[in-house]
Structure formats: structure tokens, C-alpha cells
Design a protein around this motif. Structure first.
Motif, PDB file in Angstrom:
ATOM      1  N   GLN A  17      23.825   1.629 -25.973  1.00  0.00           N
ATOM      2  CA  GLN A  17      23.745   0.373 -25.225  1.00  0.00           C
ATOM      3  C   GLN A  17      24.991  -0.494 -25.361  1.00  0.00           C
ATOM      4  OE1 GLN A  17      20.155  -1.686 -26.358  1.00  0.00           O
ATOM      5  NE2 GLN A  17      18.840  -0.373 -25.100  1.00  0.00           N
ATOM      6  N   HIS A  18      25.699  -0.345 -26.478  1.00  0.00           N
ATOM      7  CA  HIS A  18      26.826  -1.242 -26.735  1.00  0.00           C
ATOM      8  C   HIS A  18      28.156  -0.531 -26.959  1.00  0.00           C
ATOM      9  CE1 HIS A  18      24.149  -4.723 -27.019  1.00  0.00           C
ATOM     10  NE2 HIS A  18      23.344  -3.971 -27.747  1.00  0.00           N
ATOM     11  N   ILE A  19      28.171   0.497 -27.781  1.00  0.00           N
ATOM     12  CA  ILE A  19      29.436   1.127 -28.151  1.00  0.00           C
ATOM     13  C   ILE A  19      29.970   2.025 -27.042  1.00  0.00           C
ATOM     14  CG2 ILE A  19      30.539   2.686 -29.797  1.00  0.00           C
ATOM     15  CD1 ILE A  19      28.599   1.578 -31.921  1.00  0.00           C
ATOM     16  N   ALA A  20      29.128   2.893 -26.492  1.00  0.00           N
ATOM     17  CA  ALA A  20      29.579   3.767 -25.401  1.00  0.00           C
ATOM     18  C   ALA A  20      30.064   2.973 -24.191  1.00  0.00           C
ATOM     19  CB  ALA A  20      28.472   4.744 -25.015  1.00  0.00           C
ATOM     20  N   LYS A  66      36.129  10.602 -30.209  1.00  0.00           N
ATOM     21  CA  LYS A  66      35.281  10.656 -31.398  1.00  0.00           C
ATOM     22  C   LYS A  66      35.291   9.336 -32.170  1.00  0.00           C
ATOM     23  CE  LYS A  66      34.761  13.487 -35.579  1.00  0.00           C
ATOM     24  NZ  LYS A  66      35.397  14.553 -36.378  1.00  0.00           N
ATOM     25  N   TYR A  67      36.269   8.476 -31.880  1.00  0.00           N
ATOM     26  CA  TYR A  67      36.445   7.227 -32.622  1.00  0.00           C
ATOM     27  C   TYR A  67      35.907   6.007 -31.871  1.00  0.00           C
ATOM     28  CZ  TYR A  67      39.113   9.487 -36.291  1.00  0.00           C
ATOM     29  OH  TYR A  67      39.486  10.278 -37.360  1.00  0.00           O
ATOM     30  N   GLN A  68      34.966   6.218 -30.974  1.00  0.00           N
ATOM     31  CA  GLN A  68      34.432   5.108 -30.192  1.00  0.00           C
ATOM     32  C   GLN A  68      33.829   4.015 -31.080  1.00  0.00           C
ATOM     33  OE1 GLN A  68      32.081   6.258 -26.647  1.00  0.00           O
ATOM     34  NE2 GLN A  68      32.892   8.321 -26.907  1.00  0.00           N
ATOM     35  N   GLU A  69      33.051   4.410 -32.065  1.00  0.00           N
ATOM     36  CA  GLU A  69      32.424   3.409 -32.940  1.00  0.00           C
ATOM     37  C   GLU A  69      33.481   2.650 -33.743  1.00  0.00           C
ATOM     38  OE1 GLU A  69      29.054   2.970 -36.473  1.00  0.00           O
ATOM     39  OE2 GLU A  69      29.927   4.948 -36.047  1.00  0.00           O
ATOM     40  N   VAL A  70      34.491   3.365 -34.233  1.00  0.00           N
ATOM     41  CA  VAL A  70      35.538   2.716 -35.023  1.00  0.00           C
ATOM     42  C   VAL A  70      36.282   1.684 -34.188  1.00  0.00           C
ATOM     43  CG1 VAL A  70      37.692   3.088 -36.293  1.00  0.00           C
ATOM     44  CG2 VAL A  70      35.803   4.713 -36.541  1.00  0.00           C
ATOM     45  N   ILE A  71      36.642   2.041 -32.958  1.00  0.00           N
ATOM     46  CA  ILE A  71      37.367   1.108 -32.091  1.00  0.00           C
ATOM     47  C   ILE A  71      36.510  -0.115 -31.799  1.00  0.00           C
ATOM     48  CG2 ILE A  71      38.428   0.813 -29.817  1.00  0.00           C
ATOM     49  CD1 ILE A  71      39.130   3.782 -29.852  1.00  0.00           C
ATOM     50  N   MET A 305      32.951   9.039 -40.163  1.00  0.00           N
ATOM     51  CA  MET A 305      31.653   9.265 -39.519  1.00  0.00           C
ATOM     52  C   MET A 305      30.585   9.599 -40.556  1.00  0.00           C
ATOM     53  SD  MET A 305      32.225  12.973 -37.611  1.00  0.00           S
ATOM     54  CE  MET A 305      30.477  13.358 -37.489  1.00  0.00           C
ATOM     55  N   GLU A 306      30.842   9.201 -41.794  1.00  0.00           N
ATOM     56  CA  GLU A 306      29.880   9.398 -42.863  1.00  0.00           C
ATOM     57  C   GLU A 306      28.757   8.358 -42.783  1.00  0.00           C
ATOM     58  OE1 GLU A 306      28.314  10.802 -44.954  1.00  0.00           O
ATOM     59  OE2 GLU A 306      29.428  12.120 -46.271  1.00  0.00           O
TER      60      GLU A 306
END
Length: 328
Positions: A17-20, A66-71, A305-306
Motif C-alpha cells: 500500500q505504501h512502499i511499492a 530489491k531496495y524499495q523498502e530501504v529507499i 532484508m533481515e
């Protein structure tokens, strides 16, 4: 905006809902030409012209997607981010007919590509104070680059850096000799057709229960979903040439810490079965006071991603470093 813990059922819903959507709507995609004409890809999000910037050098098989959450997470903290796909993986160009082969003819090309990437960063982020994070292979690339050049980074974060590869009990020198012999034979018989190293094959989606990368089932799921949504980033095993180059580079890097032109924090994954802790310690020892060695007890290789219990201390360290440095 408070994100649920990664072991909560709502984490996956929050991600979609938010990160993607943030990745789709707020992250820029850039293509550059390497010195040899190969196409390089990177993604970035700019919070503001003066916000601190974290540059990320990705590991083998990794891609910016793969770094969507980190960004997204960095943006919530007021930190800009740029993530490069190294040659031969992600959305960057390949050097083999089979796009699944992890291949490079000369590890030096990664370093030259990183300079091209940073030249573009100079133009897009001229006012930002800059930091860098290198994971696994990306940590080796970043460290080597920063031993040779001053990219004006204030600090490096090395997560499970590849200064030595775990070779299933085979001494590194013997593994390097096997890879070198296979490479020589390959380049003699079929110079235009790189061979996979022994037992390696095209991309396979490994079930979570068999993975050696993370304890976080939901983060592992979105990683696999991302690669299914963008098949061009799928990567299989390494070639003889890649492994020979990597093992040779690891041997060199272990003694190069004294040449590092910036301070760094090295995060060792305590339960890592991919890269060598002893090799990381050798690099840190050769760097002396310039490198702080921190071991995350029980963590697997993919620290970004741990599970939160392993990952959050690293993120908190990044935030504290950036905010304290930029307040000075």
C-alpha cells in the motif's frame, strides 16, 4: 508513517500500500553509458537539494528494485538515496548471451563503472553531503573504489562485505586455482561463450525454508515478488571468470584497508555462510582506526532484508551517523 514490524501480518499489506507505490511514483530511473559502452542502470530518490545522500553499491544477483523498502525508509528520515545495478546484473547490460549468467571479465570494470555512476551523482546532487553503503560484492567494489579515489563520502557502511568467499571447506588458494583453470580452458576453447562454474545454473526461486539469506519471511517474499515482476533482473550462478576475478579481488582487498580514504563501519552477519568473517577482520585490521567492526550476532547474509531484530540496529546506526555529521 509507522511501518509494522516485519513479523506482523500487516507488514506485507503496508508494503504493497505504501512502499511499492512510492517506488513506482517517486523513484527516478537513469541509464548511463559505461566507458566501454555497456548500459548501466541506477535508481534514485531526491528528498531535497541539501538532504544527505546515501549511495548504495549492491551485491551479486541484486538490483535496485530489491531496495524499495530501504529507499522508502530513508526518505521518511529525510535522506536521499541512489542505488546502482552493477554491470552483468539488474537492469544493467550483460556481457553474455545468457542473461542469467553472473559474469564479468575484469573486476576492474566494476570500479570504472562506479566512477561513471558517481560522476552523474555529482551533477544531480551537487549540494548533498554524501555517504555510501556497500553490500557483499558491492562492499568489495565500494571499498576498492574508495581506496583509489576520494568520492567525498563522509562515511561508509559495509554490510557483510565480500572480502572472502566461503568455499565449502576448500582453501581459498585451491578454489582460486580451480576457478582459474576452468576460466583458462573456457577462454581457450570457447572465448565468446562464458561457462557457468561447476554446478551453477540459471535463476531458480529458492523456497524461503531453504534460503541462507534472511530470517524474514515477508521480506524474502517481496524480494521474490519483485524479481517475478521484472524478469530482466533474474540472475543465476557465476561463471568461471566471475569467480576467479572475485576470489583474486578478495585476496587483494584483505590487505588494502590502510589505503581507504574514508572512515567506515563494517557490519558482519554473525550467521553468514556466504562470505568470510576472517577476511572481513583482516581488512578491518589493515585499516586500523578507520574501520569499526560490528558483528550482528545470529544475522544471516542479507542484512538489509533481515528481520527487524538484526536489521534495525544497522538502520539506526546509519540515521545517527548521518544526522550527527550533518548537524556539525
Amino acid at each position: 508513517m509507522i511501518r509494522p514490524a516485519d513479523n506482523e501480518p500487516k507488514w506485507l499489506e503496508f508494503y504493497h500500500q505504501h512502499i511499492a507505490p512510492f517506488w513506482a511514483d517517486s523513484v527516478e530511473h537513469i541509464y548511463l553509458d559505461a566507458a566501454d559502452g555497456l548500459r548501466l542502470f541506477y535508481a534514485y530518490h531526491k528528498v531535497s537539494d541539501t538532504a544527505p545522500l546515501l549511495v548504495i553499491s549492491t551485491g551479486r544477483i541484486e538490483a535496485a528494485i530489491k531496495y524499495q523498502e530501504v529507499i522508502w525508509e530513508l526518505a521518511q528520515q529525510g535522506i536521499s538515496c541512489a542505488v546502482i545495478d552493477h554491470r552483468g546484473q539488474g537492469l544493467s547490460g550483460r556481457m553474455t548471451k545468457n542473461s542469467h549468467q553472473g559474469h564479468v571479465a575484469d573486476f576492474r570494470d566494476f570500479i570504472d563503472d562506479f566512477s561513471v555512476f558517481m560522476n552523474d551523482i555529482d551533477e544531480r546532487f551537487p549540494k548533498a553531503s554524501r555517504y555510501a553503503l556497500g553490500h557483499s560484492m558491492g562492499g568489495a567494489i565500494l571499498s576498492w573504489a574508495c581506496c583509489e579515489q576520494d568520492f567525498k563520502f563522509k562515511h561508509l557502511f559495509l554490510t557483510a562485505p565480500m572480502f572472502g568467499i566461503r568455499t565449502a571447506g576448500i582453501p581459498a588458494a585451491i578454489a582460486r586455482a580451480i576457478a582459474g583453470a576452468g576460466r583458462w580452458l573456457n577462454e581457450t576453447i570457447a572465448p565468446d561463450n562464458p561457462w557457468y562454474f561447476l554446478g551453477m545454473k540459471d535463476y531458480i526461486a529458492i523456497p524461503f525454508a531453504e534460503n541462507v539469506l534472511t530470517h524474514s519471511e515477508q521480506r524474502y517474499q517481496v524480494f521474490r515478488e519483485a524479481y517475478e515482476s521484472e524478469p530482466r533482473v533474474k540472475l543465476g550462478g557465476p561463471t568461471f571468470a566471475w569467480l576467479h576475478e572475485a576470489l583474486t579481488t578478495c585476496k587483494q582487498l584483505q590487505g588494502m584497508g590502510s589505503q581507504l580514504k574514508v572512515t567506515a563501519t563494517l557490519f558482519n552477519a554473525g550467521a553468514d555462510v556466504v562470505v568470510s568473517k576472517k577476511a572481513q577482520q583482516r581488512f578491518a585490521n589493515s585499516a586500523g582506526a578507520n574501520v569499526e567492526f560490528c558483528s550482528i550476532k545470529g544475522a544471516k547474509h542479507e542484512l538489509m532484508m533481515e528481520s527487524d531484530v538484526y536489521r534495525q540496529p544497522i538502520m539506526d546506526s546509519i540515521y545517527a551517523r548521518l544526522k550527527s555529521s550533518d548537524a556539525q
